[in-house]
Enzyme design. Sequence first.
Site, PDB file in Angstrom:
ATOM      1  N   VAL A  44       0.855  -1.175   0.000  1.00 54.10           N
ATOM      2  CA  VAL A  44       0.000   0.000   0.000  1.00 54.10           C
ATOM      3  C   VAL A  44       0.904   1.242   0.000  1.00 54.10           C
ATOM      4  CG1 VAL A  44      -1.445   1.283   1.593  1.00 54.10           C
ATOM      5  CG2 VAL A  44      -1.887  -1.128   1.141  1.00 54.10           C
ATOM      6  N   PRO A  45       0.543   2.270  -0.741  1.00 55.08           N
ATOM      7  CA  PRO A  45       1.372   3.488  -0.765  1.00 55.08           C
ATOM      8  C   PRO A  45       1.725   3.906   0.669  1.00 55.08           C
ATOM      9  CG  PRO A  45      -0.565   3.760  -2.148  1.00 55.08           C
ATOM     10  CD  PRO A  45      -0.703   2.425  -1.482  1.00 55.08           C
ATOM     11  N   GLY A  57       2.150   5.394   4.131  1.00 55.86           N
ATOM     12  CA  GLY A  57       1.329   6.352   4.894  1.00 55.86           C
ATOM     13  C   GLY A  57       2.260   7.428   5.399  1.00 55.86           C
ATOM     14  N   PHE A  64       4.366   7.466   7.769  1.00 55.10           N
ATOM     15  CA  PHE A  64       5.752   6.984   7.888  1.00 55.10           C
ATOM     16  C   PHE A  64       5.803   5.474   7.775  1.00 55.10           C
ATOM     17  CE2 PHE A  64       9.006   9.887   8.337  1.00 55.10           C
ATOM     18  CZ  PHE A  64       8.574  10.996   9.026  1.00 55.10           C
ATOM     19  N   GLY A  65       4.796   4.879   7.173  1.00 55.86           N
ATOM     20  CA  GLY A  65       4.847   3.432   7.276  1.00 55.86           C
ATOM     21  C   GLY A  65       4.312   2.753   6.039  1.00 55.86           C
ATOM     22  N   LYS A  66       4.728   1.501   5.867  1.00 58.16           N
ATOM     23  CA  LYS A  66       4.173   0.674   4.792  1.00 58.16           C
ATOM     24  C   LYS A  66       3.035  -0.144   5.394  1.00 58.16           C
ATOM     25  CE  LYS A  66       8.079  -1.241   3.342  1.00 58.16           C
ATOM     26  NZ  LYS A  66       9.132  -0.306   3.834  1.00 58.16           N
ATOM     27  N   VAL A  67       1.942  -0.210   4.668  1.00 57.18           N
ATOM     28  CA  VAL A  67       0.770  -0.926   5.182  1.00 57.18           C
ATOM     29  C   VAL A  67       0.650  -2.270   4.474  1.00 57.18           C
ATOM     30  CG1 VAL A  67      -1.723  -0.840   5.493  1.00 57.18           C
ATOM     31  CG2 VAL A  67      -0.386   1.258   5.690  1.00 57.18           C
ATOM     32  N   LYS A 126       0.442  -1.669   9.812  1.00 55.64           N
ATOM     33  CA  LYS A 126       1.349  -0.622   9.358  1.00 55.64           C
ATOM     34  C   LYS A 126       2.667  -0.790  10.092  1.00 55.64           C
ATOM     35  CE  LYS A 126       0.507   4.002   9.857  1.00 55.64           C
ATOM     36  NZ  LYS A 126       0.028   5.330   9.344  1.00 55.64           N
ATOM     37  N   ASP A 133      -5.071  15.685   7.405  1.00 52.60           N
ATOM     38  CA  ASP A 133      -4.611  15.087   6.139  1.00 52.60           C
ATOM     39  C   ASP A 133      -5.745  14.350   5.432  1.00 52.60           C
ATOM     40  OD1 ASP A 133      -1.563  13.247   5.155  1.00 52.60           O
ATOM     41  OD2 ASP A 133      -2.716  14.855   4.208  1.00 52.60           O
TER      42      ASP A 133
HETATM   43  N1  LIG Z   1      -1.556   5.164   5.850  1.00 50.81           N
HETATM   44  C1  LIG Z   1      -2.322   4.339   6.585  1.00 50.81           C
HETATM   45  N2  LIG Z   1      -2.406   4.310   7.920  1.00 50.81           N
HETATM   46  N3  LIG Z   1      -3.300   3.390   8.262  1.00 50.81           N
HETATM   47  C2  LIG Z   1      -3.750   2.825   7.116  1.00 50.81           C
HETATM   48  C3  LIG Z   1      -4.748   1.791   6.996  1.00 50.81           C
HETATM   49  C4  LIG Z   1      -5.467   1.234   8.031  1.00 50.81           C
HETATM   50  N4  LIG Z   1      -6.333   0.307   7.524  1.00 50.81           N
HETATM   51  C5  LIG Z   1      -6.174   0.247   6.159  1.00 50.81           C
HETATM   52  N5  LIG Z   1      -6.815  -0.496   5.235  1.00 50.81           N
HETATM   53  C6  LIG Z   1      -6.490  -0.334   3.934  1.00 50.81           C
HETATM   54  C7  LIG Z   1      -5.501   0.567   3.502  1.00 50.81           C
HETATM   55  C8  LIG Z   1      -5.182   0.770   2.080  1.00 50.81           C
HETATM   56  C9  LIG Z   1      -4.727   1.978   1.550  1.00 50.81           C
HETATM   57  N6  LIG Z   1      -4.549   1.824   0.227  1.00 50.81           N
HETATM   58  C10 LIG Z   1      -4.838   0.560  -0.138  1.00 50.81           C
HETATM   59  C11 LIG Z   1      -4.799  -0.042  -1.400  1.00 50.81           C
HETATM   60  C12 LIG Z   1      -5.189  -1.354  -1.503  1.00 50.81           C
HETATM   61  C13 LIG Z   1      -5.619  -2.041  -0.367  1.00 50.81           C
HETATM   62  C14 LIG Z   1      -5.644  -1.415   0.894  1.00 50.81           C
HETATM   63  C15 LIG Z   1      -5.253  -0.118   0.996  1.00 50.81           C
HETATM   64  C16 LIG Z   1      -4.837   1.334   4.461  1.00 50.81           C
HETATM   65  C17 LIG Z   1      -5.178   1.177   5.788  1.00 50.81           C
HETATM   66  O1  LIG Z   1      -3.173   3.416   6.022  1.00 50.81           O
END
Ligand SMILES: Nc1nnc(-c2c[nH]c3ncc(-c4c[nH]c5ccccc45)cc23)o1
Length: 333
Positions: free
Chosen positions: A82-83, A85, A87-90, A105, A191
Site C-alpha cells: 500500500v502506498p 502512509g 511513515f509506514g508501509k501498510v 502498518k 490530512d
Molecule cells: N496510511 C495508513 N495508515 N493506516 C492505514 C490503513 C489502516 N487500515 C487500512 N486499510 C487499507 C488501507 C489501504 C490503503 N490503500 C490501499 C490499497 C489497496 C488495499 C488497501 C489499501 C490502508 C489502511 O493506512
Amino acid sequence: DEQKDYANEIGGVQYGTVTDLLSFVNFLSNMQTSALQHLSKEMGVLLSKKDMAIRKGRYQVSMDVLLFPWKLTYKNPGSGLVPKGSFGKVHLAQDTMTRKRMACKLIPIENFKAADVEFQARFRHENIAELYGAMFWDHNVHLFMEAGEGGSVLEKVDSCGPMREFEIIWVAKQVLRGLEYLHSHNVIHHDIKPSNIVLMSDKAVLVDFGLTVQMTEDIYIPRDLRGTEMYMSPELVLCRGHNTKTDIYSLGTTIIHMQTGSPPWVRRYPRTAYPSYLYIIHKQAPPLEDIAADCSVAMRSFLERALERNPTLRSSACQLLKDEAINPPREDQ
Ligand SMILES: Nc1nnc(-c2c[nH]c3ncc(-c4c[nH]c5ccccc45)cc23)o1
C-alpha cells in the site's frame, strides 16, 4: 541497561486496555533505539482478544500472524505494498488462529511517535479505522488496524476513473460522520485526502492519524505545515492559526478529486510548471472552477459551502451532514 532489563521484563505480548497500549507506545517512543536492538522476542499490547490469539506470551510474525504485501484490489502495478502512509508501509495481516484479516502498518522505530497511535486508540468511531494493537519487533512498530480491503479512494479513482455522484455522496457522508466525531473533541485530522479514506463493503473509514492534533481552545497555532498541499485550506497555508474547519475544506478538494479524477488546480496549473501550490492556494479564490462540469446543482452548492475561503463562514461537518446534496430526495418518494 535498565531500559534493556525493563524491555525484557515487560517483553512478550499481552492483552491490555487502551491505557496499557498508550503507556506501551510512550515507553517505545522514549526508548533509545540501541536498547531495542537485542530484544529476543516481540513485545506489545493487543486490545482485541477475539481477533488476535496470543500463544504462550508470543505473537510472532510469520507464525501467529502472517503479513502479505497487499493484493491491490484494483490490479494497478504498484509494489504490492500500500502506498506509504505518513511513515509506514501498510500490509495485509491475518491472524493464523482466528483468521481475522487486518491492516498492519510497519513504522521503523526511529520514525515512530506516540501520536501516530494516540488518536486512533483514544477516539473510536465506526468511520475511523479501529486500532487492534501495537507490537515492536525487528526494528519496526507494528500497528494492527481495521482493514479497508476495498483499498483507498485514491486507488479506486486512479483505476476506475471519476466516481459517480451517488458513490461520492456515500463516501462524503461517512467521512463527514468521522469528522463530526473528531471535531466534537476538538481534534483536527490535518490530512483528509483520497489516499486516507479506505473502503470496506459497508462503509468508508479515515486512516493515518500521524498529523492529527487536538486543539486546546478553538484555534491551533501550527509550528509546521501539516497536510498534503493540494488539499490544504488557505488559512492553513497562511500559518496564522486554524481550526477543525480546515478538514472541511480538504473534504471539498477531495470531492473534486473524486468527481474529476484529479486534485484541484493541477489541470489549470500543471505540476511541471508549479513545484508548489501554496502560493496559488493563498492568492486565488477557492477552486470552484475545478468542480466537475456534470456536478449536480445541489453538490455544487455543497462544495461552495465546504470550500468557503473564510473558515468562520465555512460550514461545519454537522451542518453539511444535513445538506440536501448528501440527503437527496429518494426518486420513488
Ligand atoms: N496510511 C495508513 N495508515 N493506516 C492505514 C490503513 C489502516 N487500515 C487500512 N486499510 C487499507 C488501507 C489501504 C490503503 N490503500 C490501499 C490499497 C489497496 C488495499 C488497501 C489499501 C490502508 C489502511 O493506512
